[in-house]
Every structure is written in structure tokens, then in C-alpha cells.
Design a protein around this motif. Structure first.
Motif, mmCIF file in Angstrom:
data_model
loop_
_atom_site.group_PDB
_atom_site.id
_atom_site.type_symbol
_atom_site.label_atom_id
_atom_site.label_comp_id
_atom_site.label_asym_id
_atom_site.label_seq_id
_atom_site.Cartn_x
_atom_site.Cartn_y
_atom_site.Cartn_z
ATOM 1 N N ILE A 1 0.840 -1.205 0.000
ATOM 2 C CA ILE A 1 0.000 0.000 0.000
ATOM 3 C C ILE A 1 0.872 1.250 0.000
ATOM 4 O O ILE A 1 0.588 2.223 -0.709
ATOM 5 N N ARG A 2 1.945 1.246 0.780
ATOM 6 C CA ARG A 2 2.845 2.402 0.790
ATOM 7 C C ARG A 2 3.495 2.603 -0.570
ATOM 8 O O ARG A 2 3.728 3.735 -1.008
ATOM 9 N N ARG A 3 3.770 1.514 -1.282
ATOM 10 C CA ARG A 3 4.466 1.618 -2.561
ATOM 11 C C ARG A 3 3.550 2.090 -3.687
ATOM 12 O O ARG A 3 3.969 2.842 -4.554
ATOM 13 N N PHE A 4 2.311 1.622 -3.712
ATOM 14 C CA PHE A 4 1.505 1.979 -4.883
ATOM 15 C C PHE A 4 0.816 3.321 -4.741
ATOM 16 O O PHE A 4 0.198 3.802 -5.692
ATOM 17 N N GLY B 1 -4.159 -3.130 -11.347
ATOM 18 C CA GLY B 1 -4.447 -2.530 -10.053
ATOM 19 C C GLY B 1 -3.746 -3.318 -8.962
ATOM 20 O O GLY B 1 -3.764 -4.554 -8.963
ATOM 21 N N ASP B 2 -3.129 -2.631 -8.007
ATOM 22 C CA ASP B 2 -2.308 -3.325 -7.013
ATOM 23 C C ASP B 2 -3.109 -3.963 -5.885
ATOM 24 O O ASP B 2 -2.674 -4.959 -5.308
ATOM 25 N N GLY B 3 -4.263 -3.399 -5.550
ATOM 26 C CA GLY B 3 -5.018 -3.950 -4.440
ATOM 27 C C GLY B 3 -5.594 -5.337 -4.682
ATOM 28 O O GLY B 3 -5.456 -6.238 -3.841
ATOM 29 N N PRO B 4 -6.268 -5.574 -5.815
ATOM 30 C CA PRO B 4 -6.961 -6.852 -6.021
ATOM 31 C C PRO B 4 -6.117 -8.109 -5.881
ATOM 32 O O PRO B 4 -6.578 -9.067 -5.244
#
Length: 471
Positions: A276-279, A301-304
């Protein structure tokens, strides 16, 4: 329906009669001529346009940095906006003074945004350490000064105990609640306060743009000069701003920001917190929402991938009722989802860690911070007596949608998670995906990286972790 956007600007009540889809940056540099806020990338990456946004929380007003280039005027209705000009009262703000005294600026173009970011940090973290300072600056680019004198200035302010933001007190917000609708020059901005109001609007206006934080949609607004003629903002829907917790799950309303998600998952899933900090920089995390990251349905997308590997469920709501499904089933094809025309994403639920569970997520990108993924891989296994009892593996950037590697999971289950199992798992991943080639990486590169990350996961959970600053 009001034609006026009402907010505080540098401590003073302000009303603006402009299209609510006008960017805050364009308005600041045109109407009040507050030109300290600069336009650099117009995509929310460089931080030159940073401003502070304040909202009442309890007995104080809390501020966070945001990118004004991708922030619509409608989004600041009922809030406090502070620009670099507003930091100075009778004397310079401590961050401004420290930057000047320390020679922390050369051309000065990026300096106002940096000052804003550090002022936001100082207001919320009285004595930040170097990690917090670097995190606060991750969304600000400086191409000529170099970061050493900037960081030294931040340390000087931190040593002085921080500094509050001068602005309206909580009581001043009493008659400044976000308005239900603002309309001007052909653009209408709806701000429902309850889920019921939102669902009625969604039914009546199925073609209206659903807006979470706007960190994705705002790029098109600023960079491509698109118009938002009808917008439904989710920012003030009470039910979608709730974070819940049960014995086995954490739940996040769809309008919960990534900064808020980060605060809740850092203890349970530190690898997810690192992702989360990176994206997203502080400016992006304070605006972008967990529901928006899912709803945009980007294959990168990074979260999924992380959420799918964790076994997250998504709640969809309409006037006809609610549906719950595994997040992996929500994505159908490129930018196509299960979401119906009258539905919204209401919440996301994540299981808490189980005994014997190991979870890691790895993002491969050209830059370490604030960059688009080439490949994002998430691994979650549970072991008992050394044997893998369950496994979930999910990838982003490897297909038209975020996808699980089911055969690779089956290879691991029942194994001792040894080198033989890792090799078989890597081979199953290579066979399962057919990624595309683009400027971020070729198909062959993506396949090799995806397979190699299985070994990295194995070595990681075996205690062989090596700190990697850029991948």
C-alpha cells in the motif's frame, strides 16, 4: 440545488461558482491567483500541486496532503483547503523557515509541494522518524536540489515538536456540511449522505460517474481534459466510511481510503502494508479508496491481487438488495465486472490471519515507489507440521483481469513446501498465463518474473529475506 461550492480557503470562508468538475489546481491558479501551487505532471505523481485538505475529527481538524491536479472542486465542498500561501501567518511556518535556513531549494518549482507535504506530516506526527519523513516525501519529486537538505529540514522541524496548521476550528464547520447537490455550467455533483440516498441516485442516474477518491478518474479529468457532467460522489456516504471488525474478519466500507486501510492492516499483514505504501504516496493514499481501486477493474491494479490471495469478499448493493461474492469472481473480463447498472460496491471483507498462515505480496515495477506494476504477485499459504494445508496465489499484470493461479495452488497443497514443490509451482504458473507484451515488460519477462517470485516467497518465509529497494 446549489450553484456555489462552499469551503474554507486558508482559514477564510469561500464560495466558488464554477463547474464542480473543474480541478482545484486550475481554480487556484485562475480565480484567487494562488500560484504557489504548481502544475507539473497533471497526473498526481510529482507533488508540485500538493495542498492540504482538512476535515473535522472529534475536537480537532485533521489535515492531509492531496494532489490538487486530480482533485475536483466538488470534492472540497464543506472542507478546509490550505495552500502554501496559507501556511504563513505573522511568521513563516516552521517547515518554510527550516527549508529556507537549510538551503533546501534551488529552482523552487517543487518546493511549495514539498513544504505542504512536510507541513501535513508535522501536523499529524509530532516527532516523525526518518522512515515517516521519507514516506511523506515519496509523492514529491525534486530534480535539482537533492533530498538530503530537504530531509535535514524535516528533521529540524521534527526536533522542534511539529507544528499545527492554522485554520478554522471544528465549530466553524457547523454550518458547512457537504451539500447534497451542486450544479453549475452543465456539471452536477451529487453528494449523498446515506447508502439509501446513494442507491436511489444510482437507480435514477445509471450513467452518472461514480466517484470515490478520483485518483484514477482524476487523471483523465486533468490530463485529457474530459468533462464530468453528472457525478455521484461516495465520499460522504456514512455506511461506506465504516471500518468494522469481527472475531475473524476486517471489513472496509468502499469509501474508506487506502491510508485508513493501511493503518488497520499494518499489524496483521505487514507485507500488504508495504504494498500500500508503494503503490500510493501520502497524497494518493489519503484520497484513493479501496472500493475505487476494485471498481476501476484495472488488470494492473495493485489492491486486487493481494485481496484475492487473502480471500476477500465484496458486497454489492442496490435497491433490490445485497449480493456477496468472492472478489476473484467480481472480475469478468478487461474492465468488465459483475457490477450491475443499479449497483455499487458497498464494502470489502478480509479474513484475519490464521494460525500457520504466511502471506506475502510482491510488486515488480520500474520504480520502487508510485509506479505502475509490471507484475504483482500475492501468495498466502497455511502450514501445519511443515505441510501446506491451503494455498492461494493471485497475480496482476498477467492477464486481462486479476487472476488466481489455481493449478499452482494445487501443486503446493499437501507438499512440504520444499524446492521440488517450488519448481512445480513455478512451472504451473508459467503454463497457466499468457500475458501481453508492452512498454512495461515483454510476455516472456512477465512469465519468468512470476515464476521466480514463487522461489522468492519460499526463501522469504524460510527467513532468507533480503531488503530490496528497487525491482
Amino acid at each position: 440545488m446549489s450553484q456555489m461550492i462552499k469551503f474554507f480557503l486558508n482559514g477564510q470562508k469561500q464560495e466558488a461558482s464554477v463547474r464542480p468538475d473543474m480541478t482545484v489546481l486550475d481554480w487556484l491558479r485562475s480565480a484567487p491567483r494562488l500560484t504557489g501551487t504548481k502544475e507539473g505532471c497533471a497526473e498526481g505523481d510529482c507533488g508540485a500541486c500538493s495542498v492540504l485538505i482538512g476535515d473535522p475529527h472529534g475536537d480537532s481538524v485533521q489535515y492531509h496532503a492531496a494532489n490538487s491536479c486530480i482533485l475536483a472542486m466538488g470534492q472540497i465542498d464543506g472542507r478546509s483547503l490550505v495552500t502554501v500561501e496559507g501556511l504563513k501567518t505573522e511568521v513563516l511556518h516552521p517547515v518554510q523557515a527550516a527549508m529556507a535556513e537549510n538551503g533546501s531549494s534551488q529552482c523552487g518549482f517543487c518546493t511549495p509541494g514539498i513544504v505542504i507535504s512536510l507541513a501535513g506530516l508535522a501536523a499529524n506526527n509530532v516527532k516523525p522518524d526518518d522512515h515517516a519523513i521519507h514516506d511523506a516525501l515519496a509523492g514529491n519529486l525534486c530534480r535539482c536540489t537533492g533530498y538530503r537538505p530537504i530531509v535535514e529540514a524535516a528533521r529540524k522541524v521534527a526536533g522542534g515538536g511539529g507544528a499545527a496548521i492554522s485554520g478554522p476550528q471544528v465549530a466553524a464547520f457547523a454550518n458547512l456540511d457537504p451539500q447534497k447537490a451542486i450544479s453549475a455550467d452543465g456539471s452536477t455533483f451529487h453528494q449523498p449522505g446515506t447508502l439509501a440516498d446513494l442507491l436511489q441516485l444510482r437507480k435514477d442516474k445509471p450513467d452518472a460517474l461514480l466517484l470515490g477518491g478520483g485518483t484514477d478518474l482524476g487523471v483523465a479529468l486533468a490530463d485529457y481534459h474530459t468533462d464530468w457532467d453528472e457525478v455521484i460522489s461516495l465520499a460522504h456516504v456514512r455506511e461506506m466510511r465504516v471500518i468494522g471488525e469481527t472475531e475473524n474478519h476486517l471489513s472496509f466500507g468502499a469509501a474508506v481510503t487506502w491510508e485508513e486501510v493501511l493503518a488497520r492492516v499494518a499489524g496483521s499483514y505487514p507485507s500488504f502494508a508495504t504494498l500500500i505504501r508503494r503503490f500510493g504516496s501520502t497524497q494518493i493514499r489519503s484520497m484513493g479508496t479501496i472500493g475505487g481501486n476494485i471498481g476501476t477493474a484495472s488488470p494492473i491494479g495493485d489492491g486486487p491481487p493481494a485481496l484475492i490471495a487473502l480471500g476477500a469478499d465484496v458486497e454489492l448493493a442496490s435497491l433490490n438488495g445485497r449480493r456477496f461474492m468472492a472478489l476473484e469472481d467480481f472480475f469478468l473480463d478487461y474492465r468488465k465486472t459483475e457490477l450491475r447498472a443499479d449497483e455499487v460496491i458497498a464494502s470489502v471483507s478480509i479474513p484475519k490471519p490464521k494460525p500457520g498462515q504466511e502471506f506475502r505480496v510482491y510488486k515488480i515495477s520500474k520504480r520502487y515507489d508510485q509506479d505502475i506494476s509490471t507484475v504483482c504477485a500475492a501468495f498466502s499459504i497455511t502450514r501445519e507440521d511443515g505441510q501446506v494445508r491451503s494455498a492461494r496465489i493471485a497475480f496482476g499484470g498477467m492477464a486481462a483481469i486479476p487472476r488466481r493461479a489455481l493449478e499452482a495452488e494445487r501443486v503446493l497443497v499437501g507438499s512440504q513446501f520444499d524446492a521440488k514443490a517450488v519448481d512445480a509451482c513455478a512451472a504451473a504458473i508459467t503454463a497457466a498465463f499468457k500475458p501481453l507484451s508492452d512498454w512495461r515488460g515483454s510476455a516472456d519477462y512477465r512469465l519468468q518474473v512470476a515464476a521466480n517470485l514463487v522461489e522468492r516467497f519460499w526463501r522469504d518465509v524460510s527467513g532468507e529475506t533480503v531488503e530490496v529497494m528497487a525491482l
